[in-house]
Design a protein around this motif. Structure first.
Motif, PDB file in Angstrom:
ATOM      1  N   PHE A   1      -1.308  56.750 103.058  1.00  0.00           N
ATOM      2  CA  PHE A   1      -1.068  57.105 101.667  1.00  0.00           C
ATOM      3  C   PHE A   1      -0.018  58.210 101.549  1.00  0.00           C
ATOM      4  N   LEU A   2      -0.078  59.178 102.429  1.00  0.00           N
ATOM      5  CA  LEU A   2       0.864  60.286 102.363  1.00  0.00           C
ATOM      6  C   LEU A   2       2.292  59.799 102.594  1.00  0.00           C
ATOM      7  N   ALA A   3       2.470  58.830 103.474  1.00  0.00           N
ATOM      8  CA  ALA A   3       3.804  58.275 103.703  1.00  0.00           C
ATOM      9  C   ALA A   3       4.315  57.553 102.464  1.00  0.00           C
ATOM     10  N   MET A   4       3.414  56.893 101.723  1.00  0.00           N
ATOM     11  CA  MET A   4       3.808  56.185 100.504  1.00  0.00           C
ATOM     12  C   MET A   4       4.481  57.117  99.500  1.00  0.00           C
ATOM     13  N   ALA A   5       4.049  58.373  99.499  1.00  0.00           N
ATOM     14  CA  ALA A   5       4.585  59.329  98.534  1.00  0.00           C
ATOM     15  C   ALA A   5       5.431  60.402  99.201  1.00  0.00           C
ATOM     16  N   SER A   6       5.941  60.112 100.398  1.00  0.00           N
ATOM     17  CA  SER A   6       6.823  61.065 101.077  1.00  0.00           C
ATOM     18  C   SER A   6       8.175  61.108 100.371  1.00  0.00           C
ATOM     19  N   ASP A   7       8.936  62.133 100.631  1.00  0.00           N
ATOM     20  CA  ASP A   7      10.224  62.309  99.939  1.00  0.00           C
ATOM     21  C   ASP A   7      11.155  61.105 100.082  1.00  0.00           C
ATOM     22  N   PRO A   8      11.336  60.546 101.283  1.00  0.00           N
ATOM     23  CA  PRO A   8      12.259  59.408 101.379  1.00  0.00           C
ATOM     24  C   PRO A   8      11.789  58.197 100.585  1.00  0.00           C
ATOM     25  N   MET A   9      10.472  57.983 100.484  1.00  0.00           N
ATOM     26  CA  MET A   9       9.973  56.849  99.711  1.00  0.00           C
ATOM     27  C   MET A   9      10.148  57.105  98.215  1.00  0.00           C
TER      28      MET A   9
ATOM     29  N   LEU B   1      -5.864  56.768 105.781  1.00  0.00           N
ATOM     30  CA  LEU B   1      -6.065  58.217 105.706  1.00  0.00           C
ATOM     31  C   LEU B   1      -5.687  58.829 107.048  1.00  0.00           C
ATOM     32  N   SER B   2      -4.724  59.703 107.059  1.00  0.00           N
ATOM     33  CA  SER B   2      -4.275  60.272 108.334  1.00  0.00           C
ATOM     34  C   SER B   2      -5.301  61.223 108.918  1.00  0.00           C
ATOM     35  N   GLU B   3      -6.062  61.923 108.064  1.00  0.00           N
ATOM     36  CA  GLU B   3      -7.063  62.879 108.544  1.00  0.00           C
ATOM     37  C   GLU B   3      -8.444  62.561 107.992  1.00  0.00           C
ATOM     38  N   GLY B   4      -8.632  61.382 107.425  1.00  0.00           N
ATOM     39  CA  GLY B   4      -9.947  60.977 106.950  1.00  0.00           C
ATOM     40  C   GLY B   4     -10.396  61.621 105.660  1.00  0.00           C
ATOM     41  N   LYS B   5      -9.493  62.222 104.905  1.00  0.00           N
ATOM     42  CA  LYS B   5      -9.870  62.922 103.674  1.00  0.00           C
ATOM     43  C   LYS B   5      -9.410  62.122 102.457  1.00  0.00           C
ATOM     44  N   ILE B   6     -10.325  61.924 101.499  1.00  0.00           N
ATOM     45  CA  ILE B   6      -9.968  61.109 100.344  1.00  0.00           C
ATOM     46  C   ILE B   6      -8.941  61.789  99.456  1.00  0.00           C
ATOM     47  N   ASN B   7      -8.793  63.118  99.608  1.00  0.00           N
ATOM     48  CA  ASN B   7      -7.787  63.786  98.771  1.00  0.00           C
ATOM     49  C   ASN B   7      -6.365  63.401  99.174  1.00  0.00           C
ATOM     50  N   GLU B   8      -6.203  62.722 100.303  1.00  0.00           N
ATOM     51  CA  GLU B   8      -4.873  62.211 100.647  1.00  0.00           C
ATOM     52  C   GLU B   8      -4.442  61.141  99.651  1.00  0.00           C
ATOM     53  N   PHE B   9      -5.390  60.335  99.197  1.00  0.00           N
ATOM     54  CA  PHE B   9      -5.067  59.354  98.160  1.00  0.00           C
ATOM     55  C   PHE B   9      -4.699  60.070  96.870  1.00  0.00           C
ATOM     56  N   GLN B  10      -5.453  61.094  96.525  1.00  0.00           N
ATOM     57  CA  GLN B  10      -5.164  61.838  95.294  1.00  0.00           C
ATOM     58  C   GLN B  10      -3.811  62.533  95.376  1.00  0.00           C
ATOM     59  N   GLN B  11      -3.482  63.066  96.561  1.00  0.00           N
ATOM     60  CA  GLN B  11      -2.162  63.680  96.735  1.00  0.00           C
ATOM     61  C   GLN B  11      -1.053  62.651  96.524  1.00  0.00           C
ATOM     62  N   MET B  12      -1.247  61.438  97.044  1.00  0.00           N
ATOM     63  CA  MET B  12      -0.260  60.382  96.859  1.00  0.00           C
ATOM     64  C   MET B  12      -0.045  60.102  95.378  1.00  0.00           C
ATOM     65  N   VAL B  13      -1.147  59.956  94.652  1.00  0.00           N
ATOM     66  CA  VAL B  13      -1.038  59.650  93.221  1.00  0.00           C
ATOM     67  C   VAL B  13      -0.311  60.774  92.487  1.00  0.00           C
TER      68      VAL B  13
ATOM     69  N   TRP C   1     -11.830  55.136  89.691  1.00  0.00           N
ATOM     70  CA  TRP C   1     -10.444  55.177  90.152  1.00  0.00           C
ATOM     71  C   TRP C   1      -9.495  55.693  89.077  1.00  0.00           C
ATOM     72  N   VAL C   2      -9.843  55.498  87.824  1.00  0.00           N
ATOM     73  CA  VAL C   2      -9.009  56.025  86.736  1.00  0.00           C
ATOM     74  C   VAL C   2      -9.268  57.510  86.524  1.00  0.00           C
ATOM     75  N   GLN C   3     -10.539  57.876  86.428  1.00  0.00           N
ATOM     76  CA  GLN C   3     -10.870  59.246  86.044  1.00  0.00           C
ATOM     77  C   GLN C   3     -10.793  60.237  87.202  1.00  0.00           C
ATOM     78  N   GLU C   4     -11.286  59.848  88.373  1.00  0.00           N
ATOM     79  CA  GLU C   4     -11.297  60.773  89.505  1.00  0.00           C
ATOM     80  C   GLU C   4     -10.047  60.654  90.372  1.00  0.00           C
ATOM     81  N   MET C   5      -9.479  59.465  90.445  1.00  0.00           N
ATOM     82  CA  MET C   5      -8.326  59.246  91.321  1.00  0.00           C
ATOM     83  C   MET C   5      -7.021  59.071  90.548  1.00  0.00           C
ATOM     84  N   HIS C   6      -7.106  59.012  89.216  1.00  0.00           N
ATOM     85  CA  HIS C   6      -5.937  59.034  88.332  1.00  0.00           C
ATOM     86  C   HIS C   6      -5.024  57.817  88.452  1.00  0.00           C
TER      87      HIS C   6
END
Length: 689
Positions: free
Chosen positions: A180-188, A238-250, A327-332
């Motif tokens: 997920f983090l790669a999906m929202a990396s600067d080059p992407m 998840l690179s480190e197993g944390k669901i906030n990686e998805f939230q960071q991507m969003v 997914w809408v309210q907690e994960m945006h």
């Protein structure tokens, strides 16, 4: 453990402890199983002490997020009556917000004894816990800061369908690759914004399993259409197993003005038919979660996967609705694409656009604020329902895909169908107040040939899937332009590039909501594999090292052109109606000689050139006097001279010529112009008073 509360369902941390609530209508006892931090050892087995209706619940004081747990449901094991309870099997909490991994395939995962006579009627007593991932107590709270939803208007949307790993695995700068983090990396982010897309539609990211039969062949479930947990992001992204990686991507995608749409699978689960494993739903309450046949031992299989989720059950429907809102309210997230959505609208009397699932969504104050896209078919009775879904649903339009491919392949008699697709497929969608944007137009998607393979292969090449090339669609409406597969032949490669530009130009000149498949914009190939569901390999990963930069620039240009021309993004259908502004009609079909199309012209199977003039549908022009009309020529045949409509007081300028991708904008000096073979030319009327 104390009584706790029956709501919300799942494991809920309140700051002092965790409340557990689980639905089962037919269980006789429900146990909570706690595990050590590594998930290997079961430390406690606690009965949920209360039952409120069909919800079992209990509260554990002092428990914190991070606790590993599972469920065991006691009840009758009578498959002939639809009941398959087996307390020897550890079960995933359907509401778990995180899972530790994926099942390790072993016969102990089966509720029956493998190899026994009448296998699924037997009863297996082995503990499946050593082979099961564990549910994890999570607090989904996240500091969103100034995150705001892009709220892209549907008429302005350009959807980009992508696979998290496939898009980023081979990108030289997206880190960590495949996440997920790669999906929202600067080059992407730079790629998305330069390309001009507005909405990233992700193939399934809810936790899913790798099918055992695929693992036996050294393959994997790559696409993800075998859901295990409807609330948990899949651990593999998840690179480190944390669901906030998805939230960071969003949050990062939102900061770039990009929406996030999830491909979701609420029509079936990963547990298959009566010969499948007992992982969650089957063990919690088989008769409630699944649609069963008259012989309750067996499952209704409208999905082709072995089972069908029973959304007619109010508690199963509640799970689906709770998941969507989560997914809408907690994960945006900003919307959903529903896999095999016809299944969700099927009742005992057939497909019903007023089925409980649709009614529940249409009255929901949260879900009516996001994009809803249906895949309008399944394999069940009456499963093909293109155009039949209620607003506000958009729908994948396979008639668009096939019609456009066939026109550019020069199939006879395809011009009338192309005209229908260019104007929003009104036959399917112009009813019930639905807008032209209800049609999601696409040339390619994850399922089928990618764009480069449409012009490079006549036949599918799915040998790597291990099914002797029997899988996947055989009718792809493709054309290899003279050579099967990759070639160094300059002429063939030029012809392929020409046709790809014509196809992509057609997509972005069409009324409706355009969607492109990630990788098509850079000429990515899957080497003729049109069913790469099991290919977590170079077949499916986008090869950025071979990016076709010329084609990328052209796609960027045509997307930008669409954004600059509101005529192409109207919500109203074009039906040759008179415009209020000047009494002129909004749509004209012309022959290459400039005369109006007659019935005999439409019926000519050899017609390969379609000329259309589009104007604003109603009211005043949406943007001053800089452009009031667009004239487009779709020429699948040889080069042809085309008469340009009378510009009145304005001037026609050629903005796009797919045969000359680097061509500059230029005014048309006389009343006709040559349109090259297999190309699209687009003219804008400018300066009209």
């Amino acid at each position: 453990m104390t009584a706790g509360r029956p709501a919300p369902l799942g494991a809920t941390f309140d700051g002092d402890g965790v409340n557990f609530a689980v639905f089962s209508e037919n269980a006789t006892r429900m146990q909570l199983c706690l595990f050590t931090p590594d998930g290997q050892t079961e430390t406690d087995r606690l009965d949920l002490p209360e039952r409120d209706g069909d919800v079992w619940h209990g509260y554990v004081s002092g428990m914190r997020p991070g606790q590993r747990y599972g469920l065991r449901a006691h009840g009758p094991y009578r498959p002939d009556e639809g009941h398959r309870f087996n307390h020897h099997k550890l079960l995933i909490d359907p509401y778990a917000k995180r899972l530790t991994g994926h099942p390790a395939w072993n016969d102990a995962l089966m509720g029956y004894t493998v190899g026994a006579k009448q296998q699924d009627l037997s009863f297996d007593t082995r503990d499946s816990a050593p082979y099961m991932p564990k549910s994890v107590v999570e607090d989904p709270a996240f500091t969103w800061g100034g995150d705001t939803r892009p709220e892209v208007l549907t008429e302005e949307a350009v959807i980009y369908e992508a696979h998290v790993k496939g898009l980023t695995r081979l990108h030289p700068k997206a880190e960590p690759p495949g996440t997920f983090l790669a999906m929202a990396s600067d080059p992407m982010l730079e790629h998305y914004t330069k390309l001009g897309v507005t909405s990233i539609e992700l193939l399934p990211i809810q936790a899913f399993v790798n099918d055992g039969f695929l693992e036996e062949k050294g393959l994997t479930n790559y696409w993800g259409y075998q859901t295990l947990g409807y609330f948990a992001p899949d651990p593999r992204y998840l690179s480190e197993g944390k669901i906030n990686e998805f939230q960071q991507m969003v949050a990062r995608l939102h900061s770039a003005g990009l929406e996030v749409i999830l491909d979701v699978v609420y029509n079936h689960t990963c547990e298959g038919n009566e010969m499948g494993p007992t992982l969650a739903f089957r063990g919690l309450d088989n008769a409630a979660y699944y649609r069963l046949a008259d012989d309750r031992r067996y499952y209704i299989n409208d999905t082709g996967t072995g089972n069908t989720l029973n959304v007619d059950n109010p508690m199963v429907l509640r799970m689906v609705m709770d998941s969507l809102r989560y997914w809408v309210q907690e994960m945006h997230v900003d919307g959903f694409r529903f896999d095999l959505c016809s299944t969700l609208g099927r009742t005992d009397t057939g497909f019903d656009r007023g089925a409980a699932f649709f009614d529940a969504i249409r009255q929901d104050p949260v879900l009516t604020q996001v994009k809803l896209i249906a895949e309008p078919w399944d394999i069940g009775p009456g499963g093909y329902q293109l155009g039949a879904f209620p607003p506000p649903f958009l729908e994948w339009n396979d008639k668009y895909r096939d019609g456009v491919r066939r026109f550019w392949r020069r199939d006879p008699g395809r011009a009338p169908d192309l005209a229908e697709r260019l104007t929003g497929s009104a036959t399917q969608f112009d009813h019930s107040g639905r807008p032209a944007t209800a049609s999601v137009n696409f040339l390619t998607a994850h399922d089928g040939f990618v764009l480069h393979d449409i012009v490079s292969y006549n036949e599918k090449h799915n040998e790597a899937n291990g099914e002797d090339n029997r899988d996947g669609h055989s009718n792809n409406y493709s054309d290899n332009m003279g050579v099967e597969g990759e070639t160094s032949d300059k002429r063939v490669n030029e012809d392929r590039a020409r046709r790809k530009r014509a196809l992509m130009t057609t997509l972005f000149l069409s009324q409706g909501t355009p969607m492109i498949l990630a990788g098509d914009e850079i000429g990515n190939s899957q080497m003729g594999n049109n069913n790469a569901y099991a290919q977590d390999s170079e077949i499916s990963w986008i090869d950025w090292s071979r990016a076709d930069e010329d084609f990328l620039r052209f796609v960027q240009r045509i997307i930008a052109f669409r954004k600059d021309q509101p005529i192409l993004r109207q919500k109203r259908f074009l039906h040759s109606r008179e415009r209020m502004i000047d009494g002129m009609e909004d749509l004209f079909w012309r022959r290459p000689d400039g005369k109006p199309m007659e019935p005999s012209d439409w019926n000519d199977p050899g017609l390969q050139t379609l000329c259309v003039e589009m104007r604003t549908a109603s009211g005043t022009p949406p943007y001053g006097a800089t452009a009031t009309a667009i004239f487009a020529v779709f020429n699948a045949g040889d080069a042809i001279e085309v008469a340009i409509p009378d510009p009145g007081t304005g001037t026609w300028s050629k903005h796009i010529d797919s045969a000359d991708p680097e061509g500059e904008i230029a005014p048309v000096e006389n009343g006709s112009i040559e349109v090259g073979r297999e190309s699209v030319s687009v003219f804008v009327l400018e300066g009209e008073e």
